[in-house]
Design a protein around this motif. Structure first.
Motif, short mmCIF file in Angstrom:
data_model
loop_
_atom_site.label_atom_id
_atom_site.label_comp_id
_atom_site.label_asym_id
_atom_site.label_seq_id
_atom_site.Cartn_x
_atom_site.Cartn_y
_atom_site.Cartn_z
N ARG A 80 -8.14 -6.28 0.72
CA ARG A 80 -6.74 -6.69 0.90
C ARG A 80 -5.99 -6.32 -0.37
O ARG A 80 -6.50 -6.49 -1.48
CB ARG A 80 -6.66 -8.20 1.14
CG ARG A 80 -5.21 -8.65 1.35
CD ARG A 80 -5.13 -10.04 1.95
NE ARG A 80 -5.55 -9.96 3.35
CZ ARG A 80 -6.25 -10.89 3.98
NH1 ARG A 80 -6.63 -11.98 3.36
NH2 ARG A 80 -6.57 -10.74 5.25
N ILE A 81 -4.79 -5.79 -0.19
CA ILE A 81 -3.93 -5.45 -1.31
C ILE A 81 -2.63 -6.21 -1.16
O ILE A 81 -1.99 -6.15 -0.11
CB ILE A 81 -3.66 -3.92 -1.38
CG1 ILE A 81 -4.97 -3.15 -1.55
CG2 ILE A 81 -2.70 -3.61 -2.52
CD1 ILE A 81 -4.81 -1.65 -1.55
N GLN A 82 -2.26 -6.94 -2.19
CA GLN A 82 -0.97 -7.60 -2.21
C GLN A 82 0.01 -6.67 -2.90
O GLN A 82 -0.36 -5.96 -3.83
CB GLN A 82 -1.08 -8.94 -2.95
CG GLN A 82 -2.03 -9.89 -2.24
CD GLN A 82 -2.17 -11.22 -2.96
OE1 GLN A 82 -1.97 -11.31 -4.15
NE2 GLN A 82 -2.54 -12.25 -2.21
N PHE A 83 1.27 -6.67 -2.47
CA PHE A 83 2.23 -5.73 -3.02
C PHE A 83 3.66 -6.24 -2.86
O PHE A 83 3.91 -7.22 -2.16
CB PHE A 83 2.09 -4.35 -2.36
CG PHE A 83 2.47 -4.34 -0.90
CD1 PHE A 83 3.76 -3.97 -0.53
CD2 PHE A 83 1.57 -4.71 0.09
CE1 PHE A 83 4.13 -3.96 0.81
CE2 PHE A 83 1.93 -4.70 1.42
CZ PHE A 83 3.21 -4.33 1.79
N GLY A 84 4.56 -5.56 -3.52
CA GLY A 84 5.98 -5.86 -3.41
C GLY A 84 6.80 -4.59 -3.55
O GLY A 84 6.27 -3.53 -3.89
N VAL A 85 8.08 -4.71 -3.31
CA VAL A 85 8.98 -3.57 -3.43
C VAL A 85 9.30 -3.30 -4.89
O VAL A 85 9.03 -4.12 -5.77
CB VAL A 85 10.30 -3.79 -2.63
CG1 VAL A 85 10.00 -3.93 -1.14
CG2 VAL A 85 11.04 -5.00 -3.15
#
Length: 155
Positions: A80-85
């Protein structure tokens, strides 16, 4: 952030430079390589092959880059990879210019993506991401991160 599968790479809508970089990496057979850095086109395009065990997101910090685009391709396991803009990174350390990374403690309005083998996710400069997070429980994974100098897209 762009998300896709290598089996449908030709229809993923990637910039030709990015599609070529991922094609070069796949042709280098990263699943057969030991962990380490492998140049695909000098310092402009290279790949980092890595093997490790996923961790809880609370045990990891987010990263972002200025000079390179990350194409993270999972070879084995589940991740799982968490990310944002762009602009969502919060509470960040100083940028490590030479190695092109910055670590951050927080991602505003965080999103997640789950990778299975053969899936890739692409992060542009400035997009914070926290790779290597557990899906259900810690899992041994092998992945390749293809690094593409962002300036190649503007030439």
């Amino acid at each position: 952030m762009i998300f896709g599968e290598v089996r449908s790479l030709s229809s993923a809508g990637l910039h030709p430079v990015l599609q070529d970089a991922l094609t070069r990496a796949l042709a280098a057979r990263p699943q057969e390589k030991a962990s380490g850095r492998y140049e695909l086109q000098s310092d402009n395009i290279f790949m980092n092959v890595m093997e490790f065990t996923t961790q809880l997101p609370t045990e990891k910090r987010a990263e972002l880059h200025e000079q390179y685009i990350d194409i993270q391709l999972l070879l084995t396991g589940e991740e799982r990879i968490q990310f944002g803009v762009n602009g969502a990174a919060r509470r960040c350390d100083e940028m490590h210019e030479e190695e092109d990374y910055q670590l951050c403690c927080e991602i505003a309005d965080e999103q997640t993506v789950t990778l299975q083998p053969g899936m890739f996710v692409l992060f542009m400069p400035g997009e914070p991401h926290k790779p290597g997070c557990v899906v259900h429980e810690p899992d041994a994974i092998k992945k390749v991160v293809v690094k593409v100098r962002a300036s190649l897209l503007t030439v």
